[in-house]
Design a protein around this motif. Structure first.
Motif, short mmCIF file in Angstrom:
data_model
loop_
_atom_site.label_atom_id
_atom_site.label_comp_id
_atom_site.label_asym_id
_atom_site.label_seq_id
_atom_site.Cartn_x
_atom_site.Cartn_y
_atom_site.Cartn_z
N CYS A 124 -3.29 -6.62 9.85
CA CYS A 124 -4.10 -5.51 10.34
C CYS A 124 -5.41 -6.05 10.92
O CYS A 124 -5.95 -7.03 10.41
CB CYS A 124 -4.41 -4.53 9.20
SG CYS A 124 -5.27 -3.04 9.78
N MET A 126 -8.16 -4.10 11.33
CA MET A 126 -9.28 -3.20 11.07
C MET A 126 -10.36 -3.79 10.17
O MET A 126 -11.49 -3.30 10.15
CB MET A 126 -8.78 -1.87 10.48
CG MET A 126 -7.75 -1.14 11.35
SD MET A 126 -8.28 -0.89 13.05
CE MET A 126 -9.57 0.30 12.85
N CYS A 128 -11.01 -3.83 6.86
CA CYS A 128 -11.59 -3.19 5.66
C CYS A 128 -11.76 -4.28 4.60
O CYS A 128 -10.79 -5.00 4.32
CB CYS A 128 -10.68 -2.07 5.16
SG CYS A 128 -10.30 -0.87 6.44
N CYS A 131 -9.27 -4.93 1.46
CA CYS A 131 -7.83 -4.79 1.69
C CYS A 131 -7.12 -6.12 1.91
O CYS A 131 -7.54 -6.94 2.73
CB CYS A 131 -7.62 -3.88 2.89
SG CYS A 131 -5.90 -3.74 3.36
N SER A 133 -4.11 -6.44 3.19
CA SER A 133 -3.33 -6.41 4.44
C SER A 133 -4.10 -7.01 5.60
O SER A 133 -3.53 -7.60 6.51
CB SER A 133 -2.96 -4.99 4.82
OG SER A 133 -2.24 -4.39 3.80
N GLY A 181 -1.04 -2.39 8.10
CA GLY A 181 -1.44 -2.05 9.47
C GLY A 181 -2.11 -0.70 9.59
O GLY A 181 -2.08 0.13 8.69
S1 SF4 Z 1 -4.24 -1.80 6.31
FE1 SF4 Z 1 -5.53 0.04 6.18
S2 SF4 Z 1 -7.05 -0.42 4.58
FE2 SF4 Z 1 -6.10 -2.38 5.19
S3 SF4 Z 1 -7.49 -3.26 6.76
FE3 SF4 Z 1 -5.88 -2.05 7.82
S4 SF4 Z 1 -6.75 0.00 8.08
FE4 SF4 Z 1 -8.00 -1.04 6.53
#
Ligand code: SF4
Length: 375
Positions: A124, A126, A128, A131, A133, A181
């Motif tokens: 992923c 993003m 966060c 997290c 992932s 993701g």
């Molecule tokens: S999987 Fe969800 S919580 Fe984890 S970094 Fe990606 S968006 Fe953020």
């Protein structure tokens, strides 16, 4: 960014696209429905099982399509009946798919409500901070065929001898798009996959049984609001003020609460559906009583359900879950205001429950193994 496999996943075809390919091949068009029936209704796992198709057609199918573009590497089952499947794609990438059972009083585990949680990306982007992932960043998007195949894999692994038994055993109640993701970052492939899963020639999963989560990509929330299929929406909120949210979710810089909340409101007004606010409780970060009060106000404003999830520790990250007392105190603020709230109890804590953790650990083990000199 997607992987181009040698064979096209059959699970990525719609009735129309398969009909067109058969037309080009000079095959009767009704064969498309027969083939998809074998895949989704009878859950065939080999081309040979498709006995009402002529042999030359089966040979062409086998040379053109991949019947299952992923395979099971591990199935970790926890005591509280959560199964975490580690799946390997054709390019050796790993993803996770989770089966969460909620046993009903007085009936056995086999009759419990079943929710399947699927992934949409390998990793992923993003970022966060809590997290697993996102720890190694984004490797690639999943294709629609790979997204659909995860659900079929759950059906297959419910080991059964006959197609009929497979169908009965593989029934599930809900599908949540909350695995590895950010689902909205792979919007087109996800939507295609959900249309295949929803179609009567596909798995026939009703849109009301499907929840798509997002960390808050506002333009994609507004785009989903315009779709005819009424999927459910879940927002990974995890912070009830911009200050807290921005600390743990970089997406909040581009889409702060002042943009996110009106988009969520627009979605729920358009579809008349209660939205869920997901809130991972992290000790000392977002579990204070003022955060609970702000969350209460947001939930009341949006008529939203709140799902409180005590943090699952991730190896290498400093975050912890709050004490039970602190979790309950937080939930009580919402309960006192008659907000619909669930405080999630242990589901798979002991099996690398944090999303992406099993994948991460297996990838590290593989790296170590490949670095070892051969004996
Ligand atoms: S999987 Fe969800 S919580 Fe984890 S970094 Fe990606 S968006 Fe953020």
């Amino acid at each position: 960014m997607q992987f181009t496999p040698t064979l096209t996943p059959l699970t990525g075809e719609t009735l129309d696209s398969l009909t067109e390919k058969l037309r080009v091949q000079g095959e009767p068009l009704f064969r498309a429905k027969q083939i998809l029936d074998w895949l989704y209704k009878k859950r065939a796992r080999t081309w040979e099982e498709m006995t009402n198709l002529p042999k030359p057609l089966r040979a062409w199918l086998a040379a053109t399509f991949d019947l299952a573009p992923l395979s099971l590497v591990l199935n970790r089952q926890s005591e509280d009946v959560t199964d975490k499947l580690l799946l390997e794609l054709r390019d050796a990438s790993l993803i996770e798919t989770v089966i969460i059972r909620a046993p009903q009083e007085g009936v056995g585990v086999e009759h419990s409500r079943k929710t399947i949680c699927i992934s949409t990306q390998v990793g992923c982007a993003m970022g966060c901070v809590f997290c697993a992932s996102g720890l190694a960043g984004l490797k690639r998007d999943l294709s629609a065929g790979e997204i659909v195949a995860q659900v079929l894999q759950v059906c297959y692994r419910e080991d059964a001898r006959t197609p009929r038994a497979r169908t009965e055993l593989a029934s599930f109640d809900n599908l949540v798009v909350m695995g590895l993701g950010e689902p909205r970052a792979n919007y087109d492939e996800l939507l295609l996959a959900l249309k295949i899963l929803n179609a009567d020639w596909g798995l026939g999963v009703g849109a009301r049984r499907v929840t798509i989560s997002t960390s808050g990509l506002v333009p994609k929330i507004l785009r989903l609001a315009d779709e005819d299929l009424g999927f459910r929406l879940a927002i990974s909120l995890h912070g009830a003020t911009d200050v807290v949210r921005e600390k743990i979710m970089p997406v909040n810089k581009a889409y702060p609460l002042a943009k996110l909340i009106p988009a969520v409101r627009a979605f729920s007004e358009k579809h008349g559906r209660m939205v869920t606010l997901e809130f991972i409780l992290i000790d000392g970060i977002n579990d204070s009583l003022p955060q609970a009060e702000k969350l209460r106000d947001i939930a009341r404003d949006l008529h939203a359900h709140v799902n409180l999830i005590p943090y699952n520790t991730v190896a290498g990250l400093p975050w912890k879950r709050p004490s039970l007392t602190r979790q309950e105190r937080f939930a009580d603020i919402l309960r006192a205001a008659r907000i619909s709230v669930t405080l999630r109890r242990e589901k798979g804590h002991e099996i690398d429950a944090a999303c992406g953790q099993l994948r991460l650990r297996t990838e590290k083990e593989r790296e170590v193994a490949s670095a070892q000199p051969p004996v």
